[in-house]
Design a protein around this motif. Structure first.
Motif, PDB file in Angstrom:
ATOM      1  N   ALA A   1      30.729  40.934  46.786  1.00  0.00           N
ATOM      2  CA  ALA A   1      31.898  41.825  46.845  1.00  0.00           C
ATOM      3  C   ALA A   1      32.293  42.096  48.294  1.00  0.00           C
ATOM      4  N   LYS A   2      33.577  42.326  48.504  1.00  0.00           N
ATOM      5  CA  LYS A   2      34.077  42.581  49.866  1.00  0.00           C
ATOM      6  C   LYS A   2      33.512  43.896  50.401  1.00  0.00           C
ATOM      7  N   GLU A   3      33.514  44.907  49.555  1.00  0.00           N
ATOM      8  CA  GLU A   3      32.923  46.193  49.948  1.00  0.00           C
ATOM      9  C   GLU A   3      32.217  46.804  48.738  1.00  0.00           C
ATOM     10  N   ILE A   4      31.215  47.616  49.044  1.00  0.00           N
ATOM     11  CA  ILE A   4      30.459  48.276  47.966  1.00  0.00           C
ATOM     12  C   ILE A   4      30.510  49.787  48.170  1.00  0.00           C
ATOM     13  N   ILE A   5      30.739  50.486  47.076  1.00  0.00           N
ATOM     14  CA  ILE A   5      30.601  51.948  47.071  1.00  0.00           C
ATOM     15  C   ILE A   5      29.426  52.294  46.174  1.00  0.00           C
ATOM     16  N   LYS A   6      28.530  53.111  46.703  1.00  0.00           N
ATOM     17  CA  LYS A   6      27.391  53.577  45.899  1.00  0.00           C
ATOM     18  C   LYS A   6      27.634  55.035  45.504  1.00  0.00           C
ATOM     19  N   ILE A   7      27.545  55.310  44.198  1.00  0.00           N
ATOM     20  CA  ILE A   7      27.636  56.691  43.704  1.00  0.00           C
ATOM     21  C   ILE A   7      26.358  56.957  42.927  1.00  0.00           C
ATOM     22  N   ASP A   8      25.533  57.880  43.420  1.00  0.00           N
ATOM     23  CA  ASP A   8      24.210  57.980  42.792  1.00  0.00           C
ATOM     24  C   ASP A   8      23.613  59.376  42.938  1.00  0.00           C
ATOM     25  N   HIS A   9      22.696  59.681  42.027  1.00  0.00           N
ATOM     26  CA  HIS A   9      22.027  60.988  42.089  1.00  0.00           C
ATOM     27  C   HIS A   9      20.510  60.841  42.241  1.00  0.00           C
ATOM     28  N   HIS A  10      20.026  59.625  42.548  1.00  0.00           N
ATOM     29  CA  HIS A  10      18.597  59.461  42.836  1.00  0.00           C
ATOM     30  C   HIS A  10      18.321  59.818  44.304  1.00  0.00           C
ATOM     31  N   ILE A  11      17.062  60.102  44.588  1.00  0.00           N
ATOM     32  CA  ILE A  11      16.684  60.377  45.974  1.00  0.00           C
ATOM     33  C   ILE A  11      17.008  59.132  46.798  1.00  0.00           C
ATOM     34  N   GLU A  12      17.710  59.303  47.897  1.00  0.00           N
ATOM     35  CA  GLU A  12      18.205  58.144  48.658  1.00  0.00           C
ATOM     36  C   GLU A  12      17.047  57.316  49.235  1.00  0.00           C
ATOM     37  N   ALA A  13      17.014  56.042  48.876  1.00  0.00           N
ATOM     38  CA  ALA A  13      15.969  55.162  49.406  1.00  0.00           C
ATOM     39  C   ALA A  13      16.572  53.877  49.964  1.00  0.00           C
TER      40      ALA A  13
END
Ligand code: AMP
Length: 325
Positions: free
Chosen positions: A100-112
Motif C-alpha cells: 500500500a502507498k500509505e498505512i493508517i493504524k487504528i488500534d487499542h492494544h498497547i503500542e509495540a
C-alpha cells in the motif's frame, strides 16, 4: 493531540480514491465489527471511491456478518490501507499490506509496533470499535452513519468489553455505545447471532467443567489437546473458545486455555481479573492486554511451567491484596 490525528485520518481518507481496510488474523468481534463498520461508513459516505475490505482469515462464529472482498494486487500502489485492531504488522491479515502507498493504524492494544504512516493508538479504549464510534461521533456532520455501520461498531464494543463488563469500560464507552444505538442498531438480531448456543457447544462446556484443573492458588486451566478436539469435532477456533467457560469461577482470578495447534505448538489464551497477566504472556512468546493476552508454548513441559508461573503470580497477589473474588 488525538483530535489532530483523527482529522489527519479523515483528510487522508478524503484524499485517496482507493482504500483498503484490514484487521488481525483470527478475527474476533471487535476486529470484524470495526473493519465492517468502518468499511460501511466509507462506502456510504463516499460512494464514488473504491473501498475494499480484505481479510485473508475467517471466523466461523462471525460468519453471519458476511464474507470479505479480495482486492487486485495492482490497486495497492495507489491505495491507502487502514488497519484496525491490529497491534503488530505480523498479525495483519492481508498478505499485500506492505504494497500500500500509505498505512493508517487504528488500534487499542498497547503500542509495540507503530507500523503506520499515521498511528492512532489509544490503549485505554475498551475496543477498537469504541475508537471507530468516537470517530463517527467526532465527524458525524461529515460522515453518513447507517444502521448497518452502527450495528457492526456496536457488535465490537459489546464483544470486546464482555458486554460492557471488562476493564477499560468507562462512561465514555457507554456514551459512545449510546450514540451507536441512536444511529439504529438492530440489537435483537445481533444478540441472537452472538449469544445463542447450539447443543454441541453446551456439551463441550460440560466437558470443560468436568476436566478443568485448578492450581493451589486458584488458577483455572484446561488443555484442549488434539484428541479432545477430534472427540468433539472442533475447529481450532471452537476449541479456543473454551477460555470463556473458565471466567466465572470464584477465586480463580487467572484462567488459561491451552489449545493444540496443528503444527505441534500450543496456543495459550490467558485471562484475569483484579491482576494483570500481560507480563506472563510476554514471557511465553506472546502479549496483548493487561487482563487478556495470548501466548504460545512449544511442549507440554512448557505448558506446565506456564501454569506454575501463573500460580505463583496469583499466590503473590492473593497474599498481598484484599477484596478479590
Ligand atoms: P487471544 O487469547 O488470542 O484472544 O488474545 C487476547 C489478546 O491478546 C488479543 O487482543 C490479541 O490481539 C492479543 N494477542 C494474542 N496473541 C498475541 C501475541 N502473540 N502477541 C501479541 N498480542 C497477542
Amino acid at each position: 493531540m488525538n483530535e489532530q490525528i483523527k482529522l489527519q485520518i479523515l483528510e487522508k481518507i478524503e484524499a485517496y480514491q482507493t482504500i483498503v481496510v484490514s484487521r488481525h488474523i483470527r478475527p474476533d468481534g471487535d476486529a470484524v465489527g470495526s473493519t465492517k463498520g468502518f468499511t460501511q461508513l466509507l462506502r456510504d459516505t463516499y460512494p464514488d471511491k473504491q473501498i475494499y475490505l480484505v481479510d485473508d482469515d475467517f471466523s466461523e462464529y462471525l460468519s453471519f456478518c458476511g464474507g470479505e472482498d479480495s482486492a487486485p494486487e495492482e490497486i495497492y500502489e495507489n491505495a491507502l490501507l487502514i488497519v484496525i485492531d491490529t497491534g503488530t504488522r505480523k498479525r495483519i491479515s492481508n498478505k499485500n499490506y506492505d504494497r500500500a502507498k500509505e498505512i493508517i493504524k487504528i488500534d487499542h492494544h498497547i503500542e509495540a509496533d507503530p507500523y503506520g504512516d499515521l498511528n492512532w493508538v489509544e490503549d485505554f479504549r475498551s475496543s477498537a470499535c469504541e475508537m471507530i464510534a468516537d470517530f463517527c461521533v467526532t465527524f458525524q456532520n461529515r460522515l453518513k452513519i447507517s444502521p448497518t455501520a452502527a450495528t457492526f461498531i456496536y457488535m465490537g464494543m459489546v464483544t470486546d468489553s464482555g458486554r460492557f463488563r471488562f476493564e477499560g469500560v468507562t462512561g465514555e464507552t457507554m456514551r459512545l455505545a449510546g450514540a451507536m444505538l441512536d444511529f439504529g442498531v438492530d440489537y435483537e438480531t445481533l444478540f441472537a447471532n452472538l449469544y445463542t448456543e447450539d447443543v454441541k457447544r453446551l456439551r463441550l462446556k460440560s466437558y470443560v467443567y468436568d476436566h478443568l484443573g485448578i492450581t493451589e492458588h486458584g488458577v483455572a486451566y484446561i488443555y484442549m489437546d488434539k484428541a479432545v478436539q477430534a472427540q468433539f469435532g472442533l475447529s481450532l477456533e471452537e476449541a479456543s473458545d473454551v477460555v470463556s467457560d473458565l471466567s466465572k469461577i470464584k477465586g480463580s482470578l487467572i484462567w488459561v486455555a491451552f489449545i493444540d495447534n496443528p503444527d505441534g505448538s500450543i496456543r495459550v489464551r490467558l485471562r484475569s481479573r483484579f491482576l494483570g497477566i500481560n507480563d506472563l504472556a510476554i514471557k511465553y512468546h506472546g502479549g496483548g492486554h493487561n487482563m487478556a493476552a495470548g501466548a504460545t508454548v512449544y511442549s507440554v513441559e512448557e505448558m506446565w511451567a506456564c501454569i506454575r508461573d501463573a500460580d505463583v503470580l496469583l499466590g503473590e497477589y492473593k497474599s498481598t491484596h484484599e477484596g478479590w473474588l
